[in-house]
Structures are given as C-alpha cells and as structure tokens.
Design an enzyme around this catalytic site. Structure first.
Site, PDB file in Angstrom:
ATOM      1  N   ARG A  23      15.244  46.706   0.120  1.00  0.00           N
ATOM      2  CA  ARG A  23      16.028  46.865   1.352  1.00  0.00           C
ATOM      3  C   ARG A  23      17.136  45.841   1.478  1.00  0.00           C
ATOM      4  O   ARG A  23      18.074  46.020   2.240  1.00  0.00           O
ATOM      5  CB  ARG A  23      15.116  46.741   2.577  1.00  0.00           C
ATOM      6  CG  ARG A  23      14.013  47.771   2.635  1.00  0.00           C
ATOM      7  CD  ARG A  23      13.007  47.415   3.694  1.00  0.00           C
ATOM      8  NE  ARG A  23      12.329  46.166   3.281  1.00  0.00           N
ATOM      9  CZ  ARG A  23      11.516  45.479   4.054  1.00  0.00           C
ATOM     10  NH1 ARG A  23      11.287  45.855   5.292  1.00  0.00           N
ATOM     11  NH2 ARG A  23      10.938  44.385   3.602  1.00  0.00           N
ATOM     12  N   GLN A  46      21.564  26.010  23.002  1.00  0.00           N
ATOM     13  CA  GLN A  46      22.746  26.858  23.129  1.00  0.00           C
ATOM     14  C   GLN A  46      23.204  27.264  21.739  1.00  0.00           C
ATOM     15  O   GLN A  46      23.061  26.508  20.778  1.00  0.00           O
ATOM     16  CB  GLN A  46      23.785  26.033  23.870  1.00  0.00           C
ATOM     17  CG  GLN A  46      25.190  26.406  23.759  1.00  0.00           C
ATOM     18  CD  GLN A  46      26.060  25.445  24.586  1.00  0.00           C
ATOM     19  OE1 GLN A  46      25.655  24.948  25.631  1.00  0.00           O
ATOM     20  NE2 GLN A  46      27.243  25.184  24.107  1.00  0.00           N
ATOM     21  N   ARG A  59      39.058  22.168  12.462  1.00  0.00           N
ATOM     22  CA  ARG A  59      38.483  21.884  13.776  1.00  0.00           C
ATOM     23  C   ARG A  59      37.717  20.583  13.651  1.00  0.00           C
ATOM     24  O   ARG A  59      36.849  20.452  12.807  1.00  0.00           O
ATOM     25  CB  ARG A  59      37.550  23.004  14.224  1.00  0.00           C
ATOM     26  CG  ARG A  59      38.266  24.298  14.548  1.00  0.00           C
ATOM     27  CD  ARG A  59      37.279  25.299  15.138  1.00  0.00           C
ATOM     28  NE  ARG A  59      37.888  26.590  15.335  1.00  0.00           N
ATOM     29  CZ  ARG A  59      38.173  27.102  16.520  1.00  0.00           C
ATOM     30  NH1 ARG A  59      37.922  26.427  17.621  1.00  0.00           N
ATOM     31  NH2 ARG A  59      38.703  28.306  16.611  1.00  0.00           N
ATOM     32  N   HIS A  62      34.723  16.205  16.140  1.00  0.00           N
ATOM     33  CA  HIS A  62      34.211  16.203  17.501  1.00  0.00           C
ATOM     34  C   HIS A  62      32.818  15.595  17.606  1.00  0.00           C
ATOM     35  O   HIS A  62      32.012  15.715  16.683  1.00  0.00           O
ATOM     36  CB  HIS A  62      34.125  17.639  18.033  1.00  0.00           C
ATOM     37  CG  HIS A  62      35.406  18.383  17.947  1.00  0.00           C
ATOM     38  ND1 HIS A  62      35.462  19.722  17.646  1.00  0.00           N
ATOM     39  CD2 HIS A  62      36.693  17.993  18.123  1.00  0.00           C
ATOM     40  CE1 HIS A  62      36.724  20.127  17.644  1.00  0.00           C
ATOM     41  NE2 HIS A  62      37.486  19.093  17.926  1.00  0.00           N
ATOM     42  N   LYS A  72      23.649  19.204  16.231  1.00  0.00           N
ATOM     43  CA  LYS A  72      24.220  20.509  15.903  1.00  0.00           C
ATOM     44  C   LYS A  72      23.665  20.992  14.568  1.00  0.00           C
ATOM     45  O   LYS A  72      23.580  20.222  13.613  1.00  0.00           O
ATOM     46  CB  LYS A  72      25.741  20.419  15.759  1.00  0.00           C
ATOM     47  CG  LYS A  72      26.476  20.003  16.995  1.00  0.00           C
ATOM     48  CD  LYS A  72      27.965  19.839  16.717  1.00  0.00           C
ATOM     49  CE  LYS A  72      28.693  19.331  17.942  1.00  0.00           C
ATOM     50  NZ  LYS A  72      30.111  19.074  17.653  1.00  0.00           N
ATOM     51  N   HIS A 119      31.656  15.705  13.895  1.00  0.00           N
ATOM     52  CA  HIS A 119      31.614  16.888  13.044  1.00  0.00           C
ATOM     53  C   HIS A 119      32.961  17.605  13.061  1.00  0.00           C
ATOM     54  O   HIS A 119      33.639  17.661  14.078  1.00  0.00           O
ATOM     55  CB  HIS A 119      30.531  17.859  13.550  1.00  0.00           C
ATOM     56  CG  HIS A 119      30.591  19.182  12.874  1.00  0.00           C
ATOM     57  ND1 HIS A 119      31.224  20.274  13.439  1.00  0.00           N
ATOM     58  CD2 HIS A 119      30.148  19.571  11.660  1.00  0.00           C
ATOM     59  CE1 HIS A 119      31.142  21.283  12.594  1.00  0.00           C
ATOM     60  NE2 HIS A 119      30.495  20.891  11.510  1.00  0.00           N
ATOM     61  N   TYR A 132      27.199  27.706  15.650  1.00  0.00           N
ATOM     62  CA  TYR A 132      26.658  26.404  16.043  1.00  0.00           C
ATOM     63  C   TYR A 132      25.412  26.631  16.883  1.00  0.00           C
ATOM     64  O   TYR A 132      25.464  27.381  17.859  1.00  0.00           O
ATOM     65  CB  TYR A 132      27.628  25.647  16.950  1.00  0.00           C
ATOM     66  CG  TYR A 132      28.944  25.252  16.383  1.00  0.00           C
ATOM     67  CD1 TYR A 132      29.198  23.934  16.041  1.00  0.00           C
ATOM     68  CD2 TYR A 132      29.973  26.163  16.249  1.00  0.00           C
ATOM     69  CE1 TYR A 132      30.432  23.539  15.570  1.00  0.00           C
ATOM     70  CE2 TYR A 132      31.214  25.791  15.780  1.00  0.00           C
ATOM     71  CZ  TYR A 132      31.437  24.470  15.443  1.00  0.00           C
ATOM     72  OH  TYR A 132      32.664  24.088  14.983  1.00  0.00           O
ATOM     73  N   ASP A 168      43.143  17.911  18.587  1.00  0.00           N
ATOM     74  CA  ASP A 168      42.518  17.383  17.378  1.00  0.00           C
ATOM     75  C   ASP A 168      43.489  16.547  16.545  1.00  0.00           C
ATOM     76  O   ASP A 168      43.105  15.554  15.939  1.00  0.00           O
ATOM     77  CB  ASP A 168      41.935  18.507  16.525  1.00  0.00           C
ATOM     78  CG  ASP A 168      40.696  19.137  17.143  1.00  0.00           C
ATOM     79  OD1 ASP A 168      40.211  18.638  18.186  1.00  0.00           O
ATOM     80  OD2 ASP A 168      40.203  20.132  16.578  1.00  0.00           O
TER      81      ASP A 168
END
Length: 177
Positions: A23, A46, A59, A62, A72, A119, A132, A168
């Site tokens: 499968r 979250q 990105r 942060h 994270k 990150h 995330y 950024d």
C-alpha cells in the site's frame, strides 16, 4: 523513531522508521512516550505550517526569549530545506555555535530545537512546506531574532538568500545577554 544528537546539546535529528508494504508506507511523526524515552520530553501545544513558493527563501533566525522559550520540532513536508539551529544559551558550552541538517519531504527527517536556540532555514528548491510542532503556545509580541549572516555565528549557508523579510534582514548583531 531514531534520535541522533548533534554537537549542540538538545538539538536532535529525528529520523522516521517507516513501515512499508504494497500500500505504501506509514511512519509515526511524533510520540510523547518515544521522545521522553529518548531523553527529549516534548508534547506540542501547537502545529503551524510555513509555505515557501520560492527557491532561496530564508526564514530566521527566530527564537522566543525566557520566560517564553519554545521547543520546536521542524519537518519539511514538501520540498527540501537547509535547517539551522544556533545556540544562544549563555551558559552552554556550545554558546554561539550552529548546526544544520538538510530536511526534505523524501526523508521525513526532523530537527528538534530546544529553548534558547534560534532557528531558521533556507529553501533549497521551490515550493517548500515546513511543518512546525511547538511547545508551549506561541506568545505574540515576544519573538526575537538574530541576523542570518551575523559574523558571530559564521553560518555556512549553501546559497545566498533570494527572498527574506525586511524584519529578518534587519536583526542587529548578536550580543549575549
């Protein structure tokens, strides 16, 4: 899942162990019991998705400072990224060092990024989606960052960013605090 430590304490590469048959394949992406047994207790509060249509999108870098620090688990679910973690913990033996992993939809590999570690990522192909899982809940207005090209870290990015947000791009040079 397989957990492989990096040179930065708490930053861990998480590999899938898919089960395959006629499968296709099935793999567990997160299990609190497996993470805890591996010494990395993590229960996401979250889940967020970053869509990146362009090759060379950067990105980061942060993080959320104490007392709003986040853990994270980052996974590329479409495309391929160069994912970076920078240790900003002043008491850490790897303070100001970075580590990176290539994450892709093909491998399913993820990077676990602990509190106190910034990150960011660079897309290595167009149309990358990055998932995330974050704990605790994100606190708006508490975010912080360090510049992606800060000489303090000397991150060896595989390419020059083509797309980066003004925020950024404008982070100040890092100062340990």
């Amino acid at each position: 899942m397989r957990f492989t430590a990096t040179e930065i304490a708490g930053v861990v590469v998480v590999e899938l162990e898919p089960r395959s048959d006629e499968r296709g394949a099935f793999a567990r992406l997160h299990c609190p019991d497996e993470f805890a047994a591996a010494g990395h207790p993590f229960v996401p509060a979250q889940t967020s998705l970053s869509r990146n249509p362009h090759l060379g999108t950067l990105r980061g870098m942060h993080y959320q400072p104490d007392p709003y620090g986040e853990v994270k688990l980052v996974r590329c679910v479409r495309g391929r990224i160069f994912d970076v973690a920078v240790d900003l913990r002043p008491d850490s033996p790897t303070h100001r060092r970075w580590t990176a992993a290539e994450l892709s939809a093909e491998t399913g590999r993820a990077l676990l990024v602990p509190e106190g570690v910034a990150h960011g990522f660079l897309t290595l192909e167009p149309d990358c989606d990055v998932l995330y899982q974050i704990s605790p809940l994100y606190q708006p207005g508490r975010e912080a960052g360090v510049r992606w090209d800060d000489p303090t870290f000397a991150i060896a990015w595989p390419a020059q960013p083509q797309v980066i947000s003004p925020r950024d791009a404008a982070y100040a040079d890092y100062r340990a605090g």
